[in-house]
Write a protein that holds these residues in place. Structure first.
Motif, short mmCIF file in Angstrom:
data_model
loop_
_atom_site.label_atom_id
_atom_site.label_comp_id
_atom_site.label_asym_id
_atom_site.label_seq_id
_atom_site.Cartn_x
_atom_site.Cartn_y
_atom_site.Cartn_z
N PRO A 702 0.81 -1.22 0.00
CA PRO A 702 0.00 0.00 0.00
C PRO A 702 0.84 1.27 0.00
O PRO A 702 0.30 2.36 -0.08
N HIS A 703 2.15 1.13 0.09
CA HIS A 703 2.98 2.33 0.27
C HIS A 703 3.89 2.63 -0.93
O HIS A 703 4.83 3.39 -0.80
N MET B 1 2.55 6.00 4.45
CA MET B 1 2.88 6.23 3.05
C MET B 1 3.56 7.59 2.91
O MET B 1 3.09 8.57 3.48
N ARG B 2 4.65 7.59 2.17
CA ARG B 2 5.39 8.83 1.99
C ARG B 2 4.60 9.77 1.06
O ARG B 2 4.17 9.36 -0.01
N ASP B 4 4.79 12.33 -1.39
CA ASP B 4 5.79 12.95 -2.27
C ASP B 4 5.13 13.43 -3.56
O ASP B 4 3.91 13.51 -3.65
N THR B 6 4.48 12.06 -6.15
CA THR B 6 3.56 11.13 -6.82
C THR B 6 2.12 11.34 -6.35
O THR B 6 1.20 10.80 -6.94
N ARG B 73 -4.83 -1.63 -7.18
CA ARG B 73 -3.59 -1.81 -6.43
C ARG B 73 -3.75 -1.23 -5.02
O ARG B 73 -4.46 -0.24 -4.82
N ALA B 74 -3.09 -1.85 -4.09
CA ALA B 74 -3.22 -1.44 -2.69
C ALA B 74 -2.79 0.01 -2.51
O ALA B 74 -3.37 0.74 -1.71
N GLN B 75 -1.78 0.41 -3.27
CA GLN B 75 -1.31 1.79 -3.08
C GLN B 75 -2.34 2.80 -3.60
O GLN B 75 -2.44 3.91 -3.06
N MET B 78 -4.70 3.14 -0.88
CA MET B 78 -4.09 3.90 0.21
C MET B 78 -4.13 5.41 -0.10
O MET B 78 -4.47 6.23 0.76
N ARG B 79 -3.82 5.74 -1.33
CA ARG B 79 -3.87 7.17 -1.71
C ARG B 79 -5.30 7.70 -1.58
O ARG B 79 -5.53 8.81 -1.08
N GLN B 126 4.37 7.98 9.15
CA GLN B 126 4.76 7.08 8.06
C GLN B 126 5.58 7.81 6.99
O GLN B 126 6.28 7.18 6.19
N PRO B 130 10.06 5.75 8.32
CA PRO B 130 10.81 4.76 7.56
C PRO B 130 12.23 5.20 7.24
O PRO B 130 13.19 4.44 7.35
N ASN B 131 12.35 6.48 6.90
CA ASN B 131 13.67 7.01 6.61
C ASN B 131 14.56 6.98 7.85
O ASN B 131 15.75 6.64 7.79
N HIS B 265 9.10 0.93 15.27
CA HIS B 265 8.04 0.10 14.69
C HIS B 265 6.73 0.34 15.45
O HIS B 265 5.66 0.44 14.84
N LEU B 268 5.34 3.55 14.44
CA LEU B 268 4.81 3.47 13.09
C LEU B 268 3.43 2.86 13.03
O LEU B 268 2.61 3.23 12.19
N HIS B 269 3.17 1.92 13.90
CA HIS B 269 1.93 1.17 13.77
C HIS B 269 0.96 1.32 14.93
O HIS B 269 -0.21 1.02 14.77
#
Lengths: 728, 296
Positions: A702-703, B1-2, B4, B6, B73-75, B78-79, B126, B130-131, B265, B268-269
């Motif tokens: 999802p990311h 989700m980053r 950016d 996109t 798609r999962a992304q 998510m968006r 998120q 991650p970074n 972690h 994050l969650h």
């Protein structure tokens, strides 16, 4: 005139028939004369000169070749003669690796025995700067040129005694040596491994090559003596001494009806030759794709498949033809009914014996059977026997060639008449490991089918050699040069192990293309695809800054699963997606090499050099025309591919499979028949979800962190981006 | 989700939808005699659209459950979840006419605000974490494997301990190299005081730190303190043992990495523990509100 001559040898008056040599005359009267090059069953050549005697002439005469004269006075053992012999021995010993292999093993090297006799412990003469080398290409005979004294006994044994005429001398003076055919390695020459040369050799230059650490247990089988073996047609022409040396490498075994001789996936090192009776040869592993879902025809199954975007597991090639499964015998198994019979005179287990691959099928005695079980050195001898070889080839032409040709999708429509024609015309050629079948740039003169073993296909690039494919039994090669390659080979093909190929000449191939235009069209299409792929690969290889990722071995990959660690929230949806696609068993691990801020996950890389494909005994792992490596449903779970994968990306999974029972009932495997369902092992690796438009791992992320990438493009882009950032 | 570049298209579409809604709301709000109301036709329309967007956002969790369903798609989901979920908030405000209404709607609005706030908080986490993990956790492992790796580190440290606190059994252990046996025996013979000091440090500080999940209060949680401690251990021990302390120091470093990874972690969650139930409550209460409002 009398037919006898009278002469004196060492003071003894002797009488021999005219034409007798001094050596024979002395031997007839128990007067010993030493020799190295002379044997009773071979014509004399007088090259070692150790048998020299004094006949009162200006120089000593070689007794093996000099005939007796009337009233000749011969002295065989004076101090001067002994001194001359001692010098000769010293000269020969100068180059001899002492103790040689023969002296080490049996202590009966004739040269070293003479050296001890004449007290030559060390030669005063200088040794050669570089040893003359060994030839280990033959499975049964080791050739050590350094120990060769050029006595020519092997040459005469091969020519005069066995009439094979394989061995001769080559070179002159210091460079002289024995050679096989036109200086071929012994294993690749026309040598029939009769062993006569080795039996004749006085030193360790030609010795029996034992299969180290393996000796068939004779108590379990019936030990065979040499006389019995020599009575078998397959051993006709083989030296008895040679067979004696290999005693224990062959046994006769009796099997009762129903006995399992071996099971698929077993490891072994022997081949079997059927003397009496028949056997069933079959695949006991139930066929079934590792993906066992998605095959239902009901409404909900269809809906589920639709939602999952899952296509049928049928592959396009499987739809075209009746498919055959290649096994380690002179016959292919039908895909729909993988059972066959073998009878007297048939050989099976060749690949296991020669290259130690796992057994490709289960063999069960259909009737009471008598078989010869043998190790590779004996098998080699058998395979080189002209009669046996002819029989094997005949069996292949009659039984397997047709299925072999028809199992190649593009040849599925060949007519029976044409196959009949090919039966007579094709050539079966064996290659030793490493032998080059043809080289890139050679003239294309034939088309090939792989009958036994593996063929490695490589291309030369500016930076070195790139492996394009490993072709197993049932595959074909050489069509590009004949069709679209301008008459020259576009790649190098070489034997990876003991390989046998079926060679179809360019003439027959062209005739086939002219007679069957549909085959020509399909073959041309495949050939064009391959040429296109090769060109693309060439572009990638020659333009990408490879040093960035060569160190991590990523260059070898064709497709990598990379996770952008700056985006990845470690939610493991990719792993879940993978597992959901493959019956709950994931084929990727979210761990692995790090390259910059990317993680190269542990998942099949679809390597350019797919080592996993080497050694599959049933040819179940292969590469499709596109890049993915797939494992066919007849995988027998032996684990060779998993062991071969250097990245640990192939795993063996257990699956409960329902059996139809047909195969086993037909084959009569009682153990298999009793069970209604059982757990089997099959190899699994990422197949790029070939039945989906996009791999599930990527689809489920999802990311936007998971990507399947072509490493060259991906890393080139990355390097470019960094470069742009640096400019900014 | 980053978030950016996109996301540009999604951001533009969301902005346009917001402006369109605003364009509808402003005249509606100005022209209504009694002010905007959720019960008016436009108000109900805003409510339906807003609730629809919330339903879509909620479906992401179902989408994640059925990973292989080919329904986008999962992304993409998510968006959509991020942007359309965000858009639902002003739409619902337009629906409510910026008033809280009765107790149910007040609770609903508070819950929705919390859902949106927690969602934004989660999105920010998120975006950055991650970074941070990639940069700060050099020896990252699979989260579920952390306890197992921790246990392995303890085992490895215990093996190393044998070098400065040897038992006969330990000395004879096949894993112990000859060099270390010699080092251990040297230490045993030369200086019993040093040996007991090192053993004490190991059993009082290093092992508890390695075996505890969080090890609050341990000075080894600090990289600087850890460095000082091992420096001191190296100072009082023969050089032959320094390599062992280097290894122990690396083990502690790895443990710190694992702890850090665990912490990140969780960050994050764990926000999802608030976001998801709140969202579920909003959906249920929203449905009740819709039924009640439309029926009565």
């Amino acid at each position: 005139m009398s037919d006898m001559v009278h002469l004196t040898i060492d003071g003894r008056k002797v009488e021999v028939p005219i034409g007798t040599t001094i050596f024979d005359a002395a031997r007839m009267h128990d007067i010993p004369i030493p020799t190295l090059c002379h044997q009773q069953n071979e014509g004399p050549v007088a090259v070692c000169r150790l048998c020299v005697v004094d006949v009162g002439a200006r120089v000593y005469a070689a007794s093996c070749i000099r005939q007796c004269d009337q009233n000749m006075q011969v002295k065989t053992n004076t101090a001067e003669i002994q001194a001359a012999r001692s010098s000769l021995v010293e000269l020969l010993v100068a180059d001899h690796p002492s103790p040689c292999v023969r002296q080490q093993h049996s202590g009966d090297c004739e040269l070293e025995t003479f050296a001890q006799l004449y007290g030559v412990s060390e030669s005063r003469f200088t040794k050669r700067a570089a040893p003359r080398g060994q030839d280990e290409s033959s499975l049964s005979i080791l050739v050590d040129h350094s120990a060769c004294i050029l006595c020519d006994r092997c040459i005469r044994a091969c020519g005069e005694v066995r009439h094979n005429n394989v061995i001769a001398r080559q070179g002159k003076g210091y460079a002289a040596a024995i050679s096989f055919d036109m200086d071929s390695p012994m294993g690749s020459s026309s040598c029939v491994s009769c062993g006569e040369c080795m039996v004749s050799c006085p030193t360790g230059a030609l010795t029996n090559k034992k299969v180290v650490g393996q000796h068939l247990q004779e108590d379990e089988g019936l030990s065979l003596d040499v006389k019995e073996l020599l009575q078998l047609p397959v051993f006709k022409g083989v030296s008895g001494t040679f067979l004696e040396l290999n005693r224990g490498a062959i046994v006769k075994r009796n099997y009762k009806k129903g006995d399992i001789i071996f099971r698929e996936g077993d490891y072994g090192s022997t081949a079997f030759y059927i003397l009496e009776g028949t056997v069933d040869i079959y695949l006991a592993s139930p066929q079934g794709h590792v993906d066992t879902e998605g095959t239902g025809n009901g409404f909900f199954s269809k809906l589920r498949n639709k939602l999952k975007g899952r296509a049928d597991h049928q592959r396009e090639e499987e739809n075209l033809i009746k498919k055959f499964i290649s096994i380690d015998a002179n016959i292919d198994l039908e895909y729909d009914n993988p059972v066959a019979k073998l009878g007297p005179g048939e050989l099976f287990g060749e690949m296991t014996c020669m290259s130690f691959y796992p057994r490709s099928a289960t063999v069960r005695a259909e009737t009471d059977c008598v078989m010869l079980e043998m190790l590779r050195n004996v098998l080699d001898v058998m395979q080189k026997n002209k009669t046996f070889r002819a029989q094997l080839e005949l069996n292949y032409r009659q039984r397997a060639l047709e299925t072999h040709l028809r199992s190649v999708p593009i040849f599925s429509t060949l007519t029976s008449n044409f196959i009949e024609h090919l039966r007579e015309e094709v050539e079966l050629i064996r290659y030793a490991p490493g032998d080059v079948i043809f080289e890139q740039g050679d003239k294309a003169d034939a088309f090939y089918l792989v009958r036994i073993g593996f063929v490695k296909v490589t291309e030369h690039y500016p930076g070195g050699e790139l492996v394009l494919a490993y072709l197993s039994k049932g595959s074909y090669f050489g069509e590009i040069g004949l069709l679209g390659g301008g008459g020259v080979r576009t790649a190098t093909c070489s034997a990876l192990d003991h390989t046998e190929v079926v060679k179809i000449s360019a003439h027959d191939f062209n005739e086939m293309m002219a007679t069957f235009p549909d085959i020509a069209d399909r073959l041309k299409a495949v050939s064009d695809d391959r040429i296109r792929e090769n060109k693309n690969r060439f572009k990638q290889v020659s333009t990408v800054p490879v040093d960035q990722f060569l160190q991590q071995g990523l260059m070898e990959a064709q497709s990598l699963l990379v996770l952008d660690l700056e985006k990845c929230t470690r939610c493991d949806q990719c792993v879940k997606g993978c597992a959901d696609s493959h019956d709950g068993v994931t084929r990727l691990i979210r761990d692995g090499l790090r390259f910059d801020h990317y993680l190269v996950a542990t998942s099949c890389r679809q390597c350019r050099d797919p080592l996993c494909m080497v050694g599959c005994p049933v040819g179940a792992i292969r590469r499709k025309n596109s890049l993915e490596v797939i494992i066919e449903d007849w995988c027998i779970g032996c684990g060779v591919c998993a062991n071969n994968c250097p990245y640990g990306n192939i795993n063996l999974q257990e699956f409960a499979v329902k059996e139809s029972g047909e195969v086993f009932a037909q084959a009569g495997d009682a153990q298999a028949r009793l069970k209604k369902a059982r757990v089997i092992r099959k190899a699994t690796s990422c197949n790029l979800c070939h039945d989906h438009p996009e791999p599930s791992c990527v689809y489920s992320c999802p990311h936007d962190a998971a990507h399947r990438v072509t490493p060259t493009d991906f890393f080139a882009d990355m390097v470019d981006q960094k470069h742009l950032k640096a400019i900014d | 989700m980053r978030i950016d570049h996109t996301h540009k298209r999604w951001a533009i579409v969301t902005a346009i939808l917001f402006l369109v809604s605003l364009a509808v709301y402003v005249p509606y709000s100005l022209e209504s005699a009694h002010g905007p109301s959720g019960g008016s036709a436009i108000g109900i329309a805003f409510g339906v659209v807003g609730y629809g967007l919330m339903i879509f956002a909620t479906l992401l969790s179902l989408r994640k459950r059925f990973t292989t369903w080919r329904i986008g798609r999962a992304q993409t989901w998510m968006r959509g979840h991020l942007w359309l979920g965000l858009l639902s908030y002003p739409i619902i405000l337009f629906h409510a006419g910026f008033s809280l209404g009765g107790s149910l709607t007040t609770i609903l609005m508070i819950l929705l605000s919390l859902v949106i706030a927690s969602g934004i908080f989660g999105a920010v986490l998120q975006h950055y974490l991650p970074n941070l993990i990639t940069e700060r956790v050099a020896m990252e492992t699979i989260y579920d494997q952390i306890d197992r790796v921790r246990a392995q580190l303890v085992e490895e440290a215990d093996r190393l301990r044998l070098a400065f606190s040897p038992t006969l059994e330990g000395l004879l252990a096949p894993a112990m190299s000859n060099e270390r046996r010699i080092a251990a025996l040297t230490l045993k013979l030369v200086n019993s005081q040093t040996r007991s000091h090192l053993t004490e440090v190991y059993s009082d500080q290093i092992r508890p730190y390695l075996s505890a999940r969080s090890a609050r209060g341990s000075n080894l949680r600090s990289e600087r303190e850890s460095k000082l401690l091992f420096e001191q251990m190296r100072t009082v021990s023969p050089e032959m043992l320094h390599e062992i302390f280097n290894d122990l120091e690396n083990i502690c470093q790895e443990k710190r990495d694992l702890d850090r990874q665990s912490k990140y972690h969780r960050w994050l969650h764990s926000w999802l523990l608030g976001h998801v139930p709140l969202a579920a409550a909003v959906m249920v209460l929203g449905l009740i509100h819709a039924v009640v409002a439309l029926r009565y």
